[in-house]
Design an enzyme around this catalytic site. Sequence first.
Site, PDB file in Angstrom:
ATOM      1  N   ARG A  52      58.296  20.911  92.065  1.00 36.87           N
ATOM      2  CA  ARG A  52      59.095  19.688  92.184  1.00 36.87           C
ATOM      3  C   ARG A  52      60.503  19.885  91.602  1.00 36.87           C
ATOM      4  O   ARG A  52      60.719  20.742  90.754  1.00 36.87           O
ATOM      5  CB  ARG A  52      58.375  18.504  91.557  1.00 36.87           C
ATOM      6  CG  ARG A  52      58.021  18.657  90.119  1.00 36.87           C
ATOM      7  CD  ARG A  52      57.156  17.486  89.671  1.00 36.87           C
ATOM      8  NE  ARG A  52      56.344  17.815  88.538  1.00 36.87           N
ATOM      9  CZ  ARG A  52      55.303  17.093  88.159  1.00 36.87           C
ATOM     10  NH1 ARG A  52      54.950  16.017  88.836  1.00 36.87           N
ATOM     11  NH2 ARG A  52      54.604  17.435  87.094  1.00 36.87           N
ATOM     12  N   GLU A  63      61.751  13.239  88.615  1.00 37.27           N
ATOM     13  CA  GLU A  63      61.350  14.312  89.521  1.00 37.27           C
ATOM     14  C   GLU A  63      61.182  13.821  90.950  1.00 37.27           C
ATOM     15  O   GLU A  63      60.738  12.684  91.171  1.00 37.27           O
ATOM     16  CB  GLU A  63      60.006  14.893  89.050  1.00 37.27           C
ATOM     17  CG  GLU A  63      60.094  15.523  87.689  1.00 37.27           C
ATOM     18  CD  GLU A  63      58.743  15.717  87.012  1.00 37.27           C
ATOM     19  OE1 GLU A  63      58.607  16.690  86.265  1.00 37.27           O
ATOM     20  OE2 GLU A  63      57.838  14.899  87.222  1.00 37.27           O
ATOM     21  N   LYS A  76      57.487  11.818  96.544  1.00 43.24           N
ATOM     22  CA  LYS A  76      57.320  10.833  95.470  1.00 43.24           C
ATOM     23  C   LYS A  76      58.494  10.979  94.513  1.00 43.24           C
ATOM     24  O   LYS A  76      58.926  12.097  94.221  1.00 43.24           O
ATOM     25  CB  LYS A  76      55.996  11.053  94.730  1.00 43.24           C
ATOM     26  CG  LYS A  76      55.788  10.047  93.589  1.00 43.24           C
ATOM     27  CD  LYS A  76      54.368  10.078  93.056  1.00 43.24           C
ATOM     28  CE  LYS A  76      54.171  11.131  92.001  1.00 43.24           C
ATOM     29  NZ  LYS A  76      52.845  11.027  91.364  1.00 43.24           N
ATOM     30  N   ARG A 119      45.405   8.466  91.679  1.00 44.51           N
ATOM     31  CA  ARG A 119      45.272   9.818  92.268  1.00 44.51           C
ATOM     32  C   ARG A 119      45.129  10.889  91.188  1.00 44.51           C
ATOM     33  O   ARG A 119      44.413  11.877  91.360  1.00 44.51           O
ATOM     34  CB  ARG A 119      46.387  10.118  93.261  1.00 44.51           C
ATOM     35  CG  ARG A 119      47.739  10.599  92.684  1.00 44.51           C
ATOM     36  CD  ARG A 119      47.768  12.099  92.428  1.00 44.51           C
ATOM     37  NE  ARG A 119      49.100  12.655  92.360  1.00 44.51           N
ATOM     38  CZ  ARG A 119      49.682  13.108  91.252  1.00 44.51           C
ATOM     39  NH1 ARG A 119      49.059  13.061  90.088  1.00 44.51           N
ATOM     40  NH2 ARG A 119      50.887  13.626  91.294  1.00 44.51           N
ATOM     41  N   ASP A 168      43.199   7.933  69.922  1.00 44.17           N
ATOM     42  CA  ASP A 168      44.657   7.878  70.085  1.00 44.17           C
ATOM     43  C   ASP A 168      45.250   7.783  68.681  1.00 44.17           C
ATOM     44  O   ASP A 168      44.634   7.177  67.788  1.00 44.17           O
ATOM     45  CB  ASP A 168      45.051   6.637  70.903  1.00 44.17           C
ATOM     46  CG  ASP A 168      46.492   6.685  71.427  1.00 44.17           C
ATOM     47  OD1 ASP A 168      46.658   6.779  72.662  1.00 44.17           O
ATOM     48  OD2 ASP A 168      47.441   6.615  70.606  1.00 44.17           O
ATOM     49  N   THR A 208      48.031  12.679  76.444  1.00 48.92           N
ATOM     50  CA  THR A 208      48.991  12.137  75.487  1.00 48.92           C
ATOM     51  C   THR A 208      50.399  12.328  76.053  1.00 48.92           C
ATOM     52  O   THR A 208      50.598  13.128  76.967  1.00 48.92           O
ATOM     53  CB  THR A 208      48.895  12.870  74.133  1.00 48.92           C
ATOM     54  OG1 THR A 208      49.296  14.229  74.311  1.00 48.92           O
ATOM     55  CG2 THR A 208      47.480  12.817  73.580  1.00 48.92           C
ATOM     56  N   VAL A 231      45.898  16.837  81.024  1.00 48.09           N
ATOM     57  CA  VAL A 231      46.722  16.025  81.928  1.00 48.09           C
ATOM     58  C   VAL A 231      48.139  15.812  81.389  1.00 48.09           C
ATOM     59  O   VAL A 231      49.102  15.721  82.141  1.00 48.09           O
ATOM     60  CB  VAL A 231      46.036  14.646  82.162  1.00 48.09           C
ATOM     61  CG1 VAL A 231      46.900  13.734  83.017  1.00 48.09           C
ATOM     62  CG2 VAL A 231      44.664  14.823  82.792  1.00 48.09           C
ATOM     63  N   GLY A 233      50.336  17.586  79.374  1.00 45.77           N
ATOM     64  CA  GLY A 233      51.368  18.628  79.336  1.00 45.77           C
ATOM     65  C   GLY A 233      51.817  18.909  80.755  1.00 45.77           C
ATOM     66  O   GLY A 233      51.120  19.580  81.511  1.00 45.77           O
ATOM     67  N   ASP A 234      52.975  18.361  81.142  1.00 47.87           N
ATOM     68  CA  ASP A 234      53.364  18.455  82.560  1.00 47.87           C
ATOM     69  C   ASP A 234      54.872  18.644  82.716  1.00 47.87           C
ATOM     70  O   ASP A 234      55.444  18.237  83.715  1.00 47.87           O
ATOM     71  CB  ASP A 234      52.867  17.219  83.331  1.00 47.87           C
ATOM     72  CG  ASP A 234      53.442  15.912  82.782  1.00 47.87           C
ATOM     73  OD1 ASP A 234      54.144  15.963  81.748  1.00 47.87           O
ATOM     74  OD2 ASP A 234      53.201  14.859  83.385  1.00 47.87           O
ATOM     75  N   VAL A 300      49.174  19.225  86.352  1.00 45.68           N
ATOM     76  CA  VAL A 300      50.556  18.737  86.224  1.00 45.68           C
ATOM     77  C   VAL A 300      50.883  17.691  87.286  1.00 45.68           C
ATOM     78  O   VAL A 300      51.841  16.932  87.153  1.00 45.68           O
ATOM     79  CB  VAL A 300      51.609  19.886  86.290  1.00 45.68           C
ATOM     80  CG1 VAL A 300      51.498  20.791  85.077  1.00 45.68           C
ATOM     81  CG2 VAL A 300      51.490  20.694  87.569  1.00 45.68           C
TER      82      VAL A 300
HETATM   83  P1  NAD Z   1      51.359   6.471  77.792  1.00 51.89           P
HETATM   84  O1  NAD Z   1      52.660   6.581  77.084  1.00 51.89           O
HETATM   85  O2  NAD Z   1      50.981   5.182  78.427  1.00 51.89           O
HETATM   86  O3  NAD Z   1      50.163   6.893  76.806  1.00 51.89           O
HETATM   87  C1  NAD Z   1      50.186   8.057  76.020  1.00 51.89           C
HETATM   88  C2  NAD Z   1      49.312   7.813  74.782  1.00 51.89           C
HETATM   89  O4  NAD Z   1      49.249   9.043  74.048  1.00 51.89           O
HETATM   90  C3  NAD Z   1      49.845   6.748  73.837  1.00 51.89           C
HETATM   91  O5  NAD Z   1      48.880   5.743  73.642  1.00 51.89           O
HETATM   92  C4  NAD Z   1      50.148   7.530  72.550  1.00 51.89           C
HETATM   93  O6  NAD Z   1      49.923   6.763  71.379  1.00 51.89           O
HETATM   94  C5  NAD Z   1      49.169   8.682  72.670  1.00 51.89           C
HETATM   95  N1  NAD Z   1      49.494   9.863  71.874  1.00 51.89           N
HETATM   96  C6  NAD Z   1      50.715  10.447  71.669  1.00 51.89           C
HETATM   97  N2  NAD Z   1      50.579  11.509  70.858  1.00 51.89           N
HETATM   98  C7  NAD Z   1      49.259  11.609  70.540  1.00 51.89           C
HETATM   99  C8  NAD Z   1      48.507  12.504  69.755  1.00 51.89           C
HETATM  100  N3  NAD Z   1      49.096  13.519  69.099  1.00 51.89           N
HETATM  101  N4  NAD Z   1      47.153  12.330  69.660  1.00 51.89           N
HETATM  102  C9  NAD Z   1      46.548  11.293  70.296  1.00 51.89           C
HETATM  103  N5  NAD Z   1      47.232  10.406  71.043  1.00 51.89           N
HETATM  104  C10 NAD Z   1      48.562  10.558  71.186  1.00 51.89           C
HETATM  105  O7  NAD Z   1      51.383   7.641  78.906  1.00 51.89           O
HETATM  106  P2  NAD Z   1      50.449   7.794  80.196  1.00 51.89           P
HETATM  107  O8  NAD Z   1      51.063   7.122  81.377  1.00 51.89           O
HETATM  108  O9  NAD Z   1      49.046   7.501  79.830  1.00 51.89           O
HETATM  109  O10 NAD Z   1      50.614   9.367  80.442  1.00 51.89           O
HETATM  110  C11 NAD Z   1      50.064  10.292  79.538  1.00 51.89           C
HETATM  111  C12 NAD Z   1      50.589  11.670  79.860  1.00 51.89           C
HETATM  112  O11 NAD Z   1      50.076  12.109  81.122  1.00 51.89           O
HETATM  113  C13 NAD Z   1      52.117  11.725  79.981  1.00 51.89           C
HETATM  114  O12 NAD Z   1      52.569  12.881  79.308  1.00 51.89           O
HETATM  115  C14 NAD Z   1      52.358  11.847  81.470  1.00 51.89           C
HETATM  116  O13 NAD Z   1      53.558  12.550  81.749  1.00 51.89           O
HETATM  117  C15 NAD Z   1      51.139  12.617  81.907  1.00 51.89           C
HETATM  118  N6  NAD Z   1      50.771  12.439  83.304  1.00 51.89           N
HETATM  119  C16 NAD Z   1      50.341  13.545  83.979  1.00 51.89           C
HETATM  120  C17 NAD Z   1      49.943  13.419  85.294  1.00 51.89           C
HETATM  121  C18 NAD Z   1      49.412  14.623  86.017  1.00 51.89           C
HETATM  122  O14 NAD Z   1      49.257  14.592  87.237  1.00 51.89           O
HETATM  123  N7  NAD Z   1      49.085  15.667  85.313  1.00 51.89           N
HETATM  124  C19 NAD Z   1      50.010  12.194  85.960  1.00 51.89           C
HETATM  125  C20 NAD Z   1      50.421  11.061  85.220  1.00 51.89           C
HETATM  126  C21 NAD Z   1      50.800  11.201  83.895  1.00 51.89           C
END
Ligand code: NAD
Length: 351
Positions: A52, A63, A76, A119, A168, A208, A231, A233-234, A300
């Site tokens: 991306r 992105e 997207k 998804r 969390d 996270t 999930v 780390g992206d 990712v």
């Molecule tokens: P969000 O901000 O709604 O929630 C993240 C949560 O992580 C928060 O509640 C926060 O308090 C908690 N957190 C932070 N550091 C922490 C730690 N050290 N230990 C425990 N909890 C901790 O975010 P979200 O929308 O739920 O997304 C979460 C992650 O997933 C993001 O990094 C996002 O970029 C990623 N993501 C990846 C994909 C994928 O396809 N891989 C898709 C969507 C989101």
Amino acid sequence: MQPSPRAYVPFVSVDTMMRLVHRIGLSQMMRDLADYIEEDFRRWELFDKTPRVAAHSDVGVIELMPTADDALYAFKYVNGHPKNMKDGLQTVAAFGLLADMTTGYPVLLSEMTLLTAIRTAAMSALAAKHLARPDARTMAVIGNGAQCEFQALAFQAICGVDTVQLYDVDPAATAKAMRNLRTSGLTLVACHTAEDAVEGADILTTCTADKQRATILTDNLVGAGQHINAVGGDCPGKTELHPGILHRSDIFVEYAPQTRIEGEIQQLDPDHKVTELWQVVAGAAPGRSTARQITLFDSVGFAVEDFSALRYIKDQVQATGIAKNLDLLADPDDPRDLYGMLQRAAPDLAA
Ligand code: NAD
């Protein structure tokens, strides 16, 4: 002046997406979506693929994720801004478009903030269906933000998970997830540490959000036979796992050229062996082969999954007529008379 009907583009707003989810049922929708993704992964080689295109700032990333097959093109738009939560905004917000390859005309514009969560969860559970032990019933979810409940419900619907151990750093996030999942039929355990959450879990999901190299799972927390669904780390410089875990795991990715930039494996040598998941889905590579193996899905999020999700939504929109018509395209009756169309509209619109 009304544009001709064929110029309208079906538009799925957030409200329409929520209606669709409630009509179909979230669990059913995630199972359907996993099927659509699986179908597209089986014909992986037919897609145009590229990592991306990312615009980074100190606080986040925006992105674009494009892909196409012979018939349809999709992209997207998605962001990742971990600091947004403190300002009352989503960390991840998205919308996407599907277009007809023969005309180049858009055939669907859709919200994708909800659709991305759905998804991503369907993709995670699909990966676990191939990589986790078949008897896996307990999952830890570390990071109880926007993605958390979707992850838990997809693993229940697709993998038969019946117990979820939640942790969390912010106890309010865990309390929110416990509340939202209380009628799900899952056994829920709120934990005070990551160690407690992974204790006895067969599947470890980390979701996270932090724009840094974090260590959500230390090496000693991961043992034989577990499946890790990483999930969160992206992005370059944004990881969740201690590198020691990566060296003990068999690693599965979506599209290696993108994951080497963005995933947990950015911590490894560029030639470290990974398997693209489509190969497992297509039967060209093994998934889990022993009960003691540690498997890692280094998620990712890849454009083909969004293509599958938009393709699924297009089919639902066609079946239900639920979308709104969006006046997105200038489409004059005489295609060369764009200026004439503008002129003829003047009496109606000049006031
Ligand atoms: P969000 O901000 O709604 O929630 C993240 C949560 O992580 C928060 O509640 C926060 O308090 C908690 N957190 C932070 N550091 C922490 C730690 N050290 N230990 C425990 N909890 C901790 O975010 P979200 O929308 O739920 O997304 C979460 C992650 O997933 C993001 O990094 C996002 O970029 C990623 N993501 C990846 C994909 C994928 O396809 N891989 C898709 C969507 C989101």
